[in-house]
Scaffold this active site. Structure first.
Site, short mmCIF file in Angstrom:
data_model
loop_
_atom_site.label_atom_id
_atom_site.label_comp_id
_atom_site.label_asym_id
_atom_site.label_seq_id
_atom_site.Cartn_x
_atom_site.Cartn_y
_atom_site.Cartn_z
N LYS A 279 80.68 89.93 25.47
CA LYS A 279 79.97 89.14 25.68
C LYS A 279 80.24 87.95 24.87
O LYS A 279 81.17 87.91 24.16
CB LYS A 279 78.97 89.74 24.30
CG LYS A 279 78.28 88.35 23.75
CD LYS A 279 77.16 87.44 25.27
CE LYS A 279 76.85 86.67 24.07
NZ LYS A 279 77.44 85.23 24.10
N GLU B 107 86.26 89.97 12.22
CA GLU B 107 87.15 88.98 12.27
C GLU B 107 86.31 87.84 11.74
O GLU B 107 86.20 86.92 12.55
CB GLU B 107 87.95 88.72 13.22
CG GLU B 107 88.73 89.89 13.36
CD GLU B 107 89.59 90.46 12.54
OE1 GLU B 107 89.96 89.82 11.73
OE2 GLU B 107 90.09 91.32 12.36
N CYS C 137 90.56 80.04 12.80
CA CYS C 137 89.11 80.63 11.84
C CYS C 137 90.91 80.54 10.95
O CYS C 137 91.05 80.21 9.42
CB CYS C 137 89.95 82.28 11.72
SG CYS C 137 88.24 81.98 13.25
N GLU D 177 84.49 75.65 5.73
CA GLU D 177 85.77 75.31 6.40
C GLU D 177 85.05 74.65 7.31
O GLU D 177 83.44 74.96 8.16
CB GLU D 177 85.61 77.63 7.51
CG GLU D 177 86.83 77.45 8.62
CD GLU D 177 86.57 78.61 9.21
OE1 GLU D 177 85.93 79.32 9.82
OE2 GLU D 177 87.38 79.04 9.61
#
Ligand code: SIN
Length: 495
Positions: free
Chosen positions: A186, A264, A298, A396
């Site tokens: 997906k 992750e 990331c 972040e």
């Protein structure tokens, strides 16, 4: 629909706009569609069907059914398919990179780098497919033997993000196929075209029907697909790359069937520059890490801690480099940095800048919106003297904000670095081996990068600790995430 994508690519077969099921691009029964927008031009580049929950159920079923035969294929044949797919990606490098730039907004140089990176996972796992080893163990009964055998886990669900439209799917599908798992992928609703191009090439490379299925859903319908995949007992493993918040939800949903997971998730990577570092290298690599894909990875540095002896010099050189960026449409010649994915991404960057300035940070490079280029363009900002209670040092940013703070001792900076629930990547720039070892050993991160800002590679175990998730992608360990270890005890072997 005739799409602007077609005028930019040579191989028109790479532009696909339907779900890929059982090796065919198929119609969806749903009457609904969603639009894919080029974030640089805000132009609609594709309109794709929004699949229904029933269709997702059907794809899950056939992915599980296909596993029964795909698991029995010869690893040497799977190796050849993976290698062929690598070759096809390299042959179509320019077109595939163009598709990434059109749907994601990153500049073409970065997009080409991503395609090479994505393809390298197929190359790496074409080799690993032949090297899935087990052990022989002598149990306490001298007449018995134990053999361990790594088997494919089953049909797997791959839930992918927007920031690497090609590489994240590749990093997940390559080890899955290497061991004989079938996949339902997906893509992010904003960047589905790269996965459909990959599907076309996977069929060309010889993967049989059902080995790879790509389902389509808009950003709004994504939770429905995620829930279906995580809750289905037919899916034996889910691999997700994305935010920690969504990751936690998927873990909860998957707990109903106790499936294997790779998560992750988000990071808050520090870069630590010590007084003895090669300063030019540290500056160049810090800029590369911080602003790779405009900060939308990331593992991008989220905070820069620089030791007091080189602090001023570092700030000056870092700012000089950032001022040289050429922001623009990623397809244009000479553009070094493209645009962000959407306006929400810009809002977060602005929020972190405002907050840091309010708490005492100084502006070294004043960035900001670039409406003359489009609503997703944002010139990078660099701040120094960022205070420890600023949001940017804890959350972040996922955008083009370089936040620099000063430190004195390695003990102090280690504490600052580890003061976060995240633990994905960390970076150290230093010459002294004791400093390097101290930091490498005690930094709470799945990956420590020393004297380089760009470290990811198909050969490297990628993954985090703490709330950055679990599981490892790439490398020889990447195979483990898609296998289960079976112990076979052979009794009475000497009778
Ligand atoms: C990521 O942002 O999750 C991937 C970065 C990389 O693989 O280099």
């Amino acid at each position: 629909m005739s799409s602007p994508v077609l005028k930019h690519i040579k191989n028109h077969n790479l532009f696909q706009t339907k779900p890929f099921i059982n090796n065919e691009f198929v119609e969806s029964k749903s009457g609904k569609t969603f639009k894919v927008i080029n974030p640089a031009t805000e132009e609609v580049i594709a309109e794709l069907p929004e699949q229904t929950p029933e269709e997702i159920d059907e794809v899950i079923k056939l992915t599980a059914e296909a596993f029964k035969t795909f698991r029995k294929t010869n690893p040497y044949d799977r190796s050849k398919m993976l290698r062929k797919l690598y070759d096809l990606m390299i042959e179509n490098l320019d077109d595939l990179a163009t598709i990434i730039t059109l749907e994601n907004g990153k500049c073409l140089t970065d997009a080409k780098g991503e395609i090479k990176y994505a393809a390298s996972y197929f190359e790496w796992f074409s080799e690993e497919a032949k090297r899935v080893y087990g052990d022989t163990i002598q149990p306490s009964n001298p007449n018995n033997k134990i053999i361990t055998y790594k088997q494919p886990v089953g049909a797997v669900g791959l839930l992918c993000p927007f920031n690497f439209p090609s590489a994240m799917g590749a990093r997940k599908a390559a080890p899955a196929w290497a061991v004989g798992c079938t996949c339902i992928l997906k893509p992010d609703g904003q960047t589905p075209l790269s996965s459909l191009a990959l599907a076309y090439l996977a069929k060309e490379a010889g993967f049989p029907p059902g080995a790879f299925n790509v389902v389509l859903a808009s950003v709004e319908s994504t939770p429905m697909v995620g829930t279906k995949i995580c809750e289905s007992p037919s899916i034996k493993k889910v691999s997700f790359t994305g935010s920690t918040g969504v990751g936690k939800l998927l873990v909860k949903q998957s707990s109903l069937t106790l499936k294997k997971l790779s998560m992750e998730l988000g990071g808050n990577a520090p870069i630590v520059v010590f007084d003895d570092a090669d300063l030019d290298l540290a500056v160049e690599q810090s800029v590369a890490s911080k602003f790779r894909s405009l900060g939308q990875t990331c593992v991008c540095a989220n905070r820069l801690y620089v030791q007091e002896g080189v602090y001023d010099k570092f700030c000056e050189k870092f700012a000089e480099k950032v001022k040289l960026f050429k922001i623009g449409n990623g397809l244009d010649e000479g553009v070094t940095h493209g645009c962000l994915i959407n306006t929400k991404a810009i809002e977060k960057v602005e929020d972190h800048i405002e907050d840091a300035i309010k708490k005492g940070a100084q502006v070294l490079v004043k960035g900001g919106k670039l409406p003359e280029l489009g609503k997703h363009f944002y010139a990078p900002t660099v701040l120094k003297d960022v205070q420890q209670d600023s949001k940017v040092l804890h959350e972040e940013t996922f955008g083009p904000l370089g936040a620099i703070a000063k430190f004195s001792t390695k003990e102090e900076v280690l504490e600052l670095c580890n003061d976060t629930p995240y633990g994905l990547a960390s970076y150290v720039f230093a010459q002294n081996i004791n400093t390097i070892w101290y930091m490498s050993e005690y930094l709470e991160a799945g990956m420590v990068s020393v004297n380089t800002g760009l470290f990811t590679d198909a050969s490297m175990p990628f993954g985090g600790i703490k709330e950055s998730g679990f599981g490892r992608e790439g490398s020889l360990y990447g195979i483990d995430d898609y296998t289960v270890l079976k112990s076979i005890t052979l009794g009475n072997v000497y009778n």
